[in-house]
Design a protein around this motif. Structure first.
Motif, PDB file in Angstrom:
ATOM      1  N   ILE A   1      11.031  -1.081 -10.336  1.00 13.80           N
ATOM      2  CA  ILE A   1      11.428  -0.783  -8.966  1.00 13.80           C
ATOM      3  C   ILE A   1      10.497  -1.536  -8.022  1.00 13.80           C
ATOM      4  CG2 ILE A   1      11.693   1.066  -7.262  1.00 13.80           C
ATOM      5  CD1 ILE A   1      12.073   2.967  -9.713  1.00 13.80           C
ATOM      6  N   ASN A   2      11.046  -2.164  -7.023  1.00 13.31           N
ATOM      7  CA  ASN A   2      10.255  -2.973  -6.097  1.00 13.31           C
ATOM      8  C   ASN A   2       9.540  -2.069  -5.099  1.00 13.31           C
ATOM      9  OD1 ASN A   2       9.168  -5.105  -4.722  1.00 13.31           O
ATOM     10  ND2 ASN A   2      11.039  -5.577  -3.576  1.00 13.31           N
ATOM     11  N   VAL A   3       8.307  -1.709  -5.422  1.00 11.10           N
ATOM     12  CA  VAL A   3       7.523  -0.839  -4.557  1.00 11.10           C
ATOM     13  C   VAL A   3       6.069  -1.263  -4.647  1.00 11.10           C
ATOM     14  CG1 VAL A   3       7.305   0.846  -6.413  1.00 11.10           C
ATOM     15  CG2 VAL A   3       6.867   1.567  -4.083  1.00 11.10           C
ATOM     16  N   THR A   4       5.365  -1.216  -3.530  1.00  7.45           N
ATOM     17  CA  THR A   4       3.942  -1.548  -3.483  1.00  7.45           C
ATOM     18  C   THR A   4       3.132  -0.260  -3.395  1.00  7.45           C
ATOM     19  OG1 THR A   4       4.422  -3.640  -2.351  1.00  7.45           O
ATOM     20  CG2 THR A   4       2.149  -2.821  -2.262  1.00  7.45           C
ATOM     21  N   TYR A   5       2.284  -0.031  -4.386  1.00 11.30           N
ATOM     22  CA  TYR A   5       1.504   1.191  -4.450  1.00 11.30           C
ATOM     23  C   TYR A   5       0.142   1.012  -3.773  1.00 11.30           C
ATOM     24  CZ  TYR A   5       4.834   2.406  -8.159  1.00 11.30           C
ATOM     25  OH  TYR A   5       5.967   2.653  -8.870  1.00 11.30           O
ATOM     26  N   ARG A   6      -0.405   2.108  -3.316  1.00 10.40           N
ATOM     27  CA  ARG A   6      -1.791   2.133  -2.869  1.00 10.40           C
ATOM     28  C   ARG A   6      -2.635   2.699  -4.008  1.00 10.40           C
ATOM     29  NH1 ARG A   6      -2.962   5.088   2.564  1.00 10.40           N
ATOM     30  NH2 ARG A   6      -4.996   4.198   2.045  1.00 10.40           N
ATOM     31  N   ILE A   7      -3.624   1.954  -4.460  1.00 13.41           N
ATOM     32  CA  ILE A   7      -4.541   2.436  -5.487  1.00 13.41           C
ATOM     33  C   ILE A   7      -5.682   3.139  -4.763  1.00 13.41           C
ATOM     34  CG2 ILE A   7      -5.949   1.841  -7.473  1.00 13.41           C
ATOM     35  CD1 ILE A   7      -3.011   1.186  -7.853  1.00 13.41           C
ATOM     36  N   LEU A   8      -5.753   4.454  -4.890  1.00 14.32           N
ATOM     37  CA  LEU A   8      -6.744   5.244  -4.160  1.00 14.32           C
ATOM     38  C   LEU A   8      -8.053   5.377  -4.928  1.00 14.32           C
ATOM     39  CD1 LEU A   8      -4.464   8.120  -2.777  1.00 14.32           C
ATOM     40  CD2 LEU A   8      -5.013   5.907  -1.743  1.00 14.32           C
TER      41      LEU A   8
ATOM     42  N   VAL B   1      -5.014   8.251 -17.837  1.00 11.48           N
ATOM     43  CA  VAL B   1      -4.442   9.292 -16.983  1.00 11.48           C
ATOM     44  C   VAL B   1      -4.138   8.693 -15.615  1.00 11.48           C
ATOM     45  CG1 VAL B   1      -4.785  11.554 -15.921  1.00 11.48           C
ATOM     46  CG2 VAL B   1      -5.727  11.087 -18.197  1.00 11.48           C
ATOM     47  N   VAL B   2      -2.905   8.844 -15.163  1.00 10.30           N
ATOM     48  CA  VAL B   2      -2.500   8.358 -13.841  1.00 10.30           C
ATOM     49  C   VAL B   2      -2.035   9.543 -13.014  1.00 10.30           C
ATOM     50  CG1 VAL B   2      -0.923   6.880 -12.539  1.00 10.30           C
ATOM     51  CG2 VAL B   2      -1.830   6.100 -14.738  1.00 10.30           C
ATOM     52  N   VAL B   3      -2.674   9.729 -11.855  1.00  9.98           N
ATOM     53  CA  VAL B   3      -2.320  10.812 -10.936  1.00  9.98           C
ATOM     54  C   VAL B   3      -1.623  10.209  -9.726  1.00  9.98           C
ATOM     55  CG1 VAL B   3      -3.166  12.687  -9.495  1.00  9.98           C
ATOM     56  CG2 VAL B   3      -4.283  12.195 -11.683  1.00  9.98           C
ATOM     57  N   HIS B   4      -0.400  10.645  -9.474  1.00 13.20           N
ATOM     58  CA  HIS B   4       0.353  10.202  -8.300  1.00 13.20           C
ATOM     59  C   HIS B   4       0.249  11.276  -7.219  1.00 13.20           C
ATOM     60  CE1 HIS B   4       4.502   9.206  -6.355  1.00 13.20           C
ATOM     61  NE2 HIS B   4       3.510   8.566  -5.748  1.00 13.20           N
ATOM     62  N   LEU B   5      -0.495  10.982  -6.161  1.00 13.72           N
ATOM     63  CA  LEU B   5      -0.572  11.907  -5.031  1.00 13.72           C
ATOM     64  C   LEU B   5       0.657  11.670  -4.158  1.00 13.72           C
ATOM     65  CD1 LEU B   5      -4.373  11.808  -4.111  1.00 13.72           C
ATOM     66  CD2 LEU B   5      -3.146  13.389  -5.622  1.00 13.72           C
ATOM     67  N   ALA B   6       1.674  12.471  -4.392  1.00 11.29           N
ATOM     68  CA  ALA B   6       2.984  12.276  -3.753  1.00 11.29           C
ATOM     69  C   ALA B   6       3.066  13.082  -2.463  1.00 11.29           C
ATOM     70  CB  ALA B   6       4.095  12.665  -4.719  1.00 11.29           C
TER      71      ALA B   6
ATOM     72  N   THR C   1      -6.770   6.856 -12.978  1.00  2.86           N
ATOM     73  CA  THR C   1      -6.320   6.102 -11.808  1.00  2.86           C
ATOM     74  C   THR C   1      -5.548   7.036 -10.885  1.00  2.86           C
ATOM     75  OG1 THR C   1      -6.112   4.097 -13.152  1.00  2.86           O
ATOM     76  CG2 THR C   1      -5.012   4.091 -11.008  1.00  2.86           C
ATOM     77  N   ILE C   2      -5.794   6.916  -9.581  1.00  2.55           N
ATOM     78  CA  ILE C   2      -5.061   7.714  -8.591  1.00  2.55           C
ATOM     79  C   ILE C   2      -4.266   6.760  -7.716  1.00  2.55           C
ATOM     80  CG2 ILE C   2      -5.213   9.426  -6.752  1.00  2.55           C
ATOM     81  CD1 ILE C   2      -7.932  10.240  -7.827  1.00  2.55           C
ATOM     82  N   ILE C   3      -2.967   7.018  -7.596  1.00  6.35           N
ATOM     83  CA  ILE C   3      -2.094   6.140  -6.816  1.00  6.35           C
ATOM     84  C   ILE C   3      -1.355   6.937  -5.750  1.00  6.35           C
ATOM     85  CG2 ILE C   3      -1.777   4.596  -8.783  1.00  6.35           C
ATOM     86  CD1 ILE C   3       1.058   5.783  -9.094  1.00  6.35           C
ATOM     87  N   HIS C   4      -0.781   6.198  -4.792  1.00  4.08           N
ATOM     88  CA  HIS C   4       0.009   6.806  -3.724  1.00  4.08           C
ATOM     89  C   HIS C   4       1.135   5.843  -3.365  1.00  4.08           C
ATOM     90  CE1 HIS C   4       0.990   7.596   0.587  1.00  4.08           C
ATOM     91  NE2 HIS C   4       0.944   8.846   0.155  1.00  4.08           N
ATOM     92  N   THR C   5       2.331   6.383  -3.140  1.00  3.59           N
ATOM     93  CA  THR C   5       3.481   5.574  -2.730  1.00  3.59           C
ATOM     94  C   THR C   5       3.736   5.808  -1.241  1.00  3.59           C
ATOM     95  OG1 THR C   5       4.461   5.892  -4.919  1.00  3.59           O
ATOM     96  CG2 THR C   5       5.878   4.984  -3.200  1.00  3.59           C
TER      97      THR C   5
END
Length: 497
Positions: free
Chosen positions: A98-105, A152-157, A185-189
């Motif tokens: 999916i074409n999305v740019t994530y923020r790596i927090l 471990v990947v945490v998505h702060l949605a 890794t912590i990410i945010h969309t």
């Protein structure tokens, strides 16, 4: 003279005829207009364009009316209905990502692939926050060798960036060494990548807020899956309020190994929600696109069932005891109480049975589709036969001789407690004869009788001196009640082999 009724044309057919006629007219007049001066051609072209737009609007309006009728006549939660056929046909042609740019927090995944990625999606709760405890449980219940294999990947949605920053600060302070090691890794969309979350379809008569919550949750998981697609060989879906069993990765690895060569889409290590659902990473792009495509249709756990069906895994493959337990008391939806617990969970380490590859057969009268193999497999179903007679058997023939350390057989279920083997025995055999379809042992050794419908024996390798080719469950008396063999578990002795 015979009168025939003119065929009824669909909007698509009518549109094709209209476009054909207009195109022919345009070509006809374009030849003539070459002879006219430029200023006289403009009015003619303008009239034709207006006519074409009018016809197009008319067709689109008919499509909308017909589609609206089709929506009213179709049950929205059945993904195998005709309105989804085009989607199912193109299911294997979804884009790779999916074409999305994530923020790596915080943190950054290593370029080297791990064995397992554990994905968590977390949002701000009105009451309670269990994310840190969940991360702690994942790391504390894993050995050093296991930690080298997981990510471990945490998505702060959550769109509230102040909350996100506070969570990142807390997680970074407590798990800094795991972040540095590339294990966390912590990410945010960003919000602009989310689809419309207002005015959604109210399937199942859910209130608007509930529809918005579960629809966004589907998108949250889709973005998380998309990010994790190339990080490891396997992916485990967890919620942000669970605790883990000791050395869960070792058990997961053993289960995956036992299914080598077999087909599966999802293996389940908990019976609750989105907890403990395992996927092969090559399926993650399709699953992410699937959740995005139907994000407003139904809750995530229902969509996961449809995904499994579409990829031709009919039965649930779930393992007990469960490896993960729901520990949250308050739901992420409006802080409502959520006391769900998995009663199959065991926190201490345990041993999953091996159940080596085998052929199953029986001479009992099988009821409907409760086939014999289901008692020996990892599915939720079981073997169910009509009243067995003395001498009836359930036969397991191994692909190759094995040393067995432990055997456990359970019959009956909670809601059918009389459908047990009231009088029976279990035997092990050697020296196979016959062809592949009807092999059997020539010599059997009785290991013991069933007690209250159950059989369990340990240290089999100390009692049986030969490598075992067969196991036979034998009814020793006629019984009126039907028979359910719920599960057959076999542990092999690798050291003895």
């Amino acid at each position: 003279m015979v009168l025939t009724q003119a065929p009824v044309l669909s909007p698509a057919d009518r549109m094709g005829i209209y476009v054909f006629l207009l195109r022919r007219t345009v070509l006809k007049y374009s030849d003539k207009m070459r002879c006219f001066r430029k200023r006289s051609a403009i009015p003619v072209v303008g009239v034709l364009i207006i006519c074409l737009l009018f016809v197009n609007l008319y067709i689109e309006d008919e499509y909308a009316m017909e589609d609206d009728k089709r929506l009213r006549d179709t049950t929205t939660h059945q993904l195998n209905s005709e309105r989804y056929l085009h989607t199912i046909r193109d299911f294997s042609n979804f884009p790779l990502s999916i074409n999305v740019t994530y923020r790596i927090l915080a943190g950054m995944p290593l370029s080297r692939k791990r064995y397992l990625t554990i994905g968590l999606s977390s949002v701000k709760r009105k009451k309670g926050n269990y994310l840190l405890e969940t991360i702690k449980s994942i790391f504390e219940q894993s050995s050093y060798e296991e930690l080298k294999k997981i990510s471990v990947v945490v998505h702060l949605a959550e769109f509230d960036m102040i909350w996100c920053e506070s969570i990142v600060t807390d997680v970074s302070r407590k798990f800094s060494h795991h972040i540095i090691a590339g294990r966390l890794t912590i990410i945010h969309t960003p919000a602009e990548y989310y689809p419309m979350l207002k005015g959604l379809k109210r399937n199942y008569n859910d209130p608007d807020e509930r529809v918005k919550f579960r629809s966004k949750q589907n998108v949250d998981y889709a973005f998380l899956l998309n990010f994790c697609a190339n990080l490891s060989d396997y992916y485990m879906m967890l919620e942000d309020d669970v605790r883990c069993s000791k050395n869960f990765l070792t058990t997961v690895n053993k289960v995956i190994t036992s299914h080598t060569g077999g087909y599966w889409v999802s293996l389940e290590f908990s019976k609750l929600g989105y907890i403990g659902k395992l996927y092969q990473s090559h399926d993650l792009p399709r699953l992410a696109n699937f959740l995005l495509m139907f994000y407003q249709e139904m809750p995530c756990d229902w969509l996961l069932i449809h995904f499994r069906y579409l990829l031709a895994q009919k039965d649930v493959i779930r393992f007990k005891p469960s490896l993960f337990q729901h520990m949250g008391y308050y739901s992420s939806y409006k802080g409502a109480e959520n006391k769900l617990k998995d009663d199959d969970f065991e926190e201490d380490s345990f041993d999953i049975p091996d159940n080596p590859s085998a052929t199953i057969n029986t001479n009992m009268n099988v009821f409907e589709n409760y086939e014999a193999y289901k008692a020996y497999s990892s599915t939720e179903d079981y073997f169910w036969a009509k009243s067995p007679s003395s001498g009836d058997f359930y036969h397991i023939v191994f692909e190759k001789p094995v040393k067995i350390s432990k055997i456990k057989v359970s019959t009956g279920t909670e809601d059918r407690q009389n459908d047990i083997l009231h009088h029976g025995t279990l035997e092990v055999g050697e020296r196979l004869v016959g062809n592949k379809k009807s092999r059997k042992c020539t010599t059997y050794l009785r290991l013991g009788d069933f007690t209250n419908g159950n059989f369990e024996i340990e240290n089999v390798d100390h009692k049986v001196l030969f490598n075992i080719d067969c196991i036979r469950i034998l009814a020793t008396k006629n019984q009126i009640d039907w028979l359910i063999i719920k599960s057959i578990s076999i542990w092999t002795d690798d050291s003895a082999n």
